[in-house]
Every structure is written in C-alpha cells, then in structure tokens.
Design an enzyme around this catalytic site. Structure first.
Site, PDB file in Angstrom:
ATOM      1  N   PHE A 127      41.882  27.714  30.430  1.00 34.80           N
ATOM      2  CA  PHE A 127      42.529  27.286  31.669  1.00 34.80           C
ATOM      3  C   PHE A 127      42.431  28.393  32.737  1.00 34.80           C
ATOM      4  CE2 PHE A 127      45.825  26.114  34.616  1.00 34.80           C
ATOM      5  CZ  PHE A 127      45.506  24.779  34.796  1.00 34.80           C
ATOM      6  N   ASP A 197      49.724  31.482  25.787  1.00 30.36           N
ATOM      7  CA  ASP A 197      50.016  30.433  26.765  1.00 30.36           C
ATOM      8  C   ASP A 197      50.239  29.155  25.946  1.00 30.36           C
ATOM      9  OD1 ASP A 197      49.936  28.336  28.565  1.00 30.36           O
ATOM     10  OD2 ASP A 197      48.347  29.208  29.791  1.00 30.36           O
TER      11      ASP A 197
HETATM   12  C1  LIG Z   1      47.015  26.029  29.760  1.00 31.72           C
HETATM   13  C2  LIG Z   1      47.707  26.073  31.071  1.00 31.72           C
HETATM   14  N1  LIG Z   1      48.189  27.246  31.508  1.00 31.72           N
HETATM   15  C3  LIG Z   1      48.808  27.337  32.703  1.00 31.72           C
HETATM   16  C4  LIG Z   1      48.962  26.241  33.515  1.00 31.72           C
HETATM   17  C5  LIG Z   1      49.524  26.426  34.878  1.00 31.72           C
HETATM   18  O1  LIG Z   1      50.839  26.298  34.963  1.00 31.72           O
HETATM   19  P1  LIG Z   1      51.601  26.397  36.360  1.00 31.72           P
HETATM   20  O2  LIG Z   1      50.754  25.741  37.396  1.00 31.72           O
HETATM   21  O3  LIG Z   1      52.830  25.608  36.118  1.00 31.72           O
HETATM   22  O4  LIG Z   1      51.844  27.826  36.635  1.00 31.72           O
HETATM   23  C6  LIG Z   1      48.508  24.992  33.071  1.00 31.72           C
HETATM   24  C7  LIG Z   1      48.683  23.793  33.916  1.00 31.72           C
HETATM   25  O5  LIG Z   1      48.237  22.724  33.631  1.00 31.72           O
HETATM   26  C8  LIG Z   1      47.850  24.920  31.838  1.00 31.72           C
HETATM   27  O6  LIG Z   1      47.345  23.768  31.390  1.00 31.72           O
END
Ligand SMILES: Cc1ncc(COP(=O)(O)O)c(C=O)c1O
Length: 399
Positions: A127, A197
């Site tokens: 991501f 994460d």
């Molecule tokens: C694996 C992963 N990490 C981080 C995020 C981002 O999170 P945020 O936009 O709430 O900071 C996402 C969002 O879909 C995600 O899928």
C-alpha cells in the site's frame, strides 16, 4: 468445498449463528455490499450514539463533556476495546489520528531506538502510504535510506543495519498474509522492530500481537471495524517498549500533564504519549459503536464464517468464471478477509457489477476485490454476486 446448491447455501444462512447481526447494519435495499474491507457500513447503533453525542453531550453538556461524558478517556477506552481484537493487553492500544499519521509516529519512534542504523525496510508494491511514509522520513533524517524487498525476501532482507521495518500484515491487493510470529522472530534476530500495518487485518483475521512478539502496529478504524468514513485509527506499542520510545509529534494531548500548560514537553507515561492533539470526539464515538458491535459477536463464529464465505466465492467463481485468476492464497491462515482476482478489463467489470448493485472494488491495473465480512454478508449474497459476475461476462463480453 464442492459447489453447493442454492438450497444448501440458503440453509447455511438459516443456521448461521451470526445471522442476527445483519439487522444491526443500515444496508440499502438491492445492494450486495462486498466492500467492507474499504469502508464498513453504518451500524444503526452508531446513528443513535452520534445523535446522543451531538444533542446531549455536546449540545447540552458543552465543554463539560470532556470530563462528564468521558471524552478525555475515549482514545484509551476505545483503544482497550480494540486491544481485545488485536490480542494486546489493556493500555497497549490507543486511538488517534489516521493510519498514515500513526505510521509516521511509530516508524520515527522505532528508528530512534537505533540511530546508528541507516536502513528502513518495506515491501515493494504494497500500500503506497507505507512506502511514502518511510520515503518521507528518510528525506527528513540524515543518513537514512529506504530498502525494499519482495514479501518472500523480507526476512532475509533484514540485517544489522535495519533501523525499522514497515509491513502490511495482509496485502491490500492480493490478500496474502505474513506469518507474524515468524517475521517478528526474524526482526528480533536482527535487533530491529517491525511496525505492522493492520489495516486489512484488524477485524478481518484473528490476531495475537503479544503472543506473536509484535512490538508496534497501526490499524484502520473504517474498514472491518465499521467506524465510519475517515474514522480515527489505532496504534499499538508493546508495554515493555512504551516508556523507551517517543512520538515525533509532540502535541499537548500527549504531554504528561496537558492541563499544566508547560512550555517544556514531557511525554505522558505509557501509550498516551502517542496522542497528538485534541481527539475528534464524533469520530471516536462512531468508531467505539462499531467496535462494540464487533465485540458482541463470538470470534470463533466470525472466523469460521469468513473461511466459508471465501471458499464459497472461490468455488462458485472457479466453476462459472474460470477466466478469473485467483490472487488470494486459499489457506485461511495465509490470507485476510477479502478475495481478489486478476481479470481482463477489471475496471469495466467492476463498474458493470456496481451498476447491478454488487459493490466490490477495483485496484489497478487489473484486480477485482471483494470484501468478505461475516457480520452482515450472507452466503446467498456471495451466490448472487458470483452470478452477477457471470452475467457481466456473458452479456458484456468483457472477459
Ligand atoms: C494497508 C493500508 N494502509 C494504510 C491505509 C491508509 O489509511 P489512512 O488513509 O486512513 O491513513 C490504507 C487505506 O486503505 C491501507 O489499505
């Protein structure tokens, strides 16, 4: 699993111990919602809770709400509830900020444990926010560089120069899941810390952060926990490490004595030092309602149904749409709670499905993703969703 009949699938729904939970959600008529891995649906309890927070706690209580309505305690209280889903102890999880901001805080904190080391390690092609955060930190801090590796090379890519590692536990696209205990053991051998994460894990798979040796993690509130769009995120630091690490965002709410209004920053004891500024109470209230609903369901029934929903989707799709290439590992212990397929013209296929009321999502370049969320998804929904995919294939000649 062998392909069941529709009558059998309906019988599974009839005897599903989680079936009553579906009525707890405001699901629109005519929609099959398979995108709870992106944004969970609205629990009815959230509507009532937010109405109460707005009208009574804020409307009547005004600033007294910080104490009288428990607003000040909400980040830790909700964190303790989420800790139960993560396999962590009370006091190890707090709710604050977004997943992205929490990642920044924890990677910086982990790296500060090893200022002499010069590498931040993360997975290539996972991501983007994870990669962007480590790139941004490397740009800020002298002599720090980013190294990436493929998931199967990750353990061997850690070494004595690795200051910190950022890993998505469940891959947002394929749904593949790391063996958390094995990766933490590899990190420990190199004396480094993994910041996990858990965006696609919290509420999606059984988690045992403490037992698996996890030191730091962040998780998302608006996906499987049904906390509402842009819900605040959570952050975990193992108790043993908490007083040895600091947040790079030294906000007044993370101060040992916020209402001392001191010029000098002194971190709060424990996990509260990772709070930044004033918590968003409406977002927290919605998240807490979503988490309460999740905690009301028996975990064993959730994981058993998630596995069966997956097997049903996989087996029906293999029979009726063999052109879909399954990307997700089939072993439940090696995956999250969505199913992903590579598909020609995937963007157009997903648009056609959404037009038919089947909401999943598309991830470029060619991936169809369907979230499998046991609290409100029926087996018959999966049956109908796969039938819709088959119709799109037949009528639109898209693949
Ligand atoms: C694996 C992963 N990490 C981080 C995020 C981002 O999170 P945020 O936009 O709430 O900071 C996402 C969002 O879909 C995600 O899928």
């Amino acid at each position: 699993m062998n392909s069941p009949t529709l009558a059998e699938v309906r019988a599974w729904d009839k005897h599903d111990p989680l079936a009553p939970f579906r009525a707890a959600f405001a699901l629109p008529e005519g929609v099959i919602y398979l995108d709870g891995n992106s944004l969970g649906p609205l629990p009815h309890a959230t509507q009532a809770r937010l109405a109460g927070v707005i009208a009574q706690e804020w409307g009547t209580g005004l600033i007294r709400g910080w104490n009288d309505a428990g607003w000040m305690a909400a980040p830790a209280r909700t964190g303790d509830k989420i800790a139960r889903l993560l396999g962590a102890a009370p006091g190890e999880v707090i709710v604050a900020d977004s997943t992205t901001v929490n990642l920044f805080k924890l990677v910086a904190a982990a790296r500060a444990l090893h200022p002499e080391r010069s590498t931040l390690l993360t997975e290539a092609g996972n991501f983007p926010t994870d990669r962007h955060i480590v790139d941004g930190l490397a740009g800020l801090l002298p002599k720090l560089r980013v190294k990436t590796a493929a998931s199967d090379q990750m353990a061997s890519a850690m070494d004595g120069d690795t200051a910190a590692v950022v890993l998505c536990h469940v891959h947002y696209r394929s749904g593949a899941r790391y063996d958390m205990a094995a990766m933490n053991a590899a990190a420990a051998r190199c004396g480094t810390t993994i910041v996990w994460d858990l965006s696609h894990s919290a509420g999606a798979v059984p988690l045992s952060l403490a037992a698996d040796g996890a030191e730091m993690a962040v998780g998302c509130g608006y996906k499987f926990l049904n906390g509402g769009p842009g819900a605040p995120a959570c952050l975990y630091v193992t108790a043993a490490l908490q007083d040895h690490v600091r947040s790079p965002i030294q906000g007044w709410i993370g101060h040992a004595s916020p209402f001392g209004f001191s010029d000098k920053y002194e971190p709060a004891p424990g996990i509260s030092r990772f709070l930044s500024g004033t918590p968003g109470i409406l977002g927290l209230a919605a998240l807490e309602a979503g988490v309460d609903l999740f905690l009301a369901a028996p975990p064993a029934a959730i994981w058993a149904k998630a596995a069966r929903l997956f097997d049903l989707f996989r087996c029906l799709a293999a029979t009726s749409c063999p052109a879909l290439e399954l990307l997700t590992p089939t072993d439940p212990s090696h995956r999250g709670s969505h199913i992903a397929f590579r598909c020609p013209q995937a963007a157009s296929v997903m648009q056609a499905l959404i037009a038919r009321g089947v909401i999943g999502d598309f991830r470029p370049p060619d991936v169809l993703r369907f979230g499998l969320t046991p609290l409100y998804t029926r087996y018959e929904d999966v049956w109908n969703a796969v039938e819709a995919v088959e119709q799109v294939r037949k009528e639109g000649l898209l693949f």
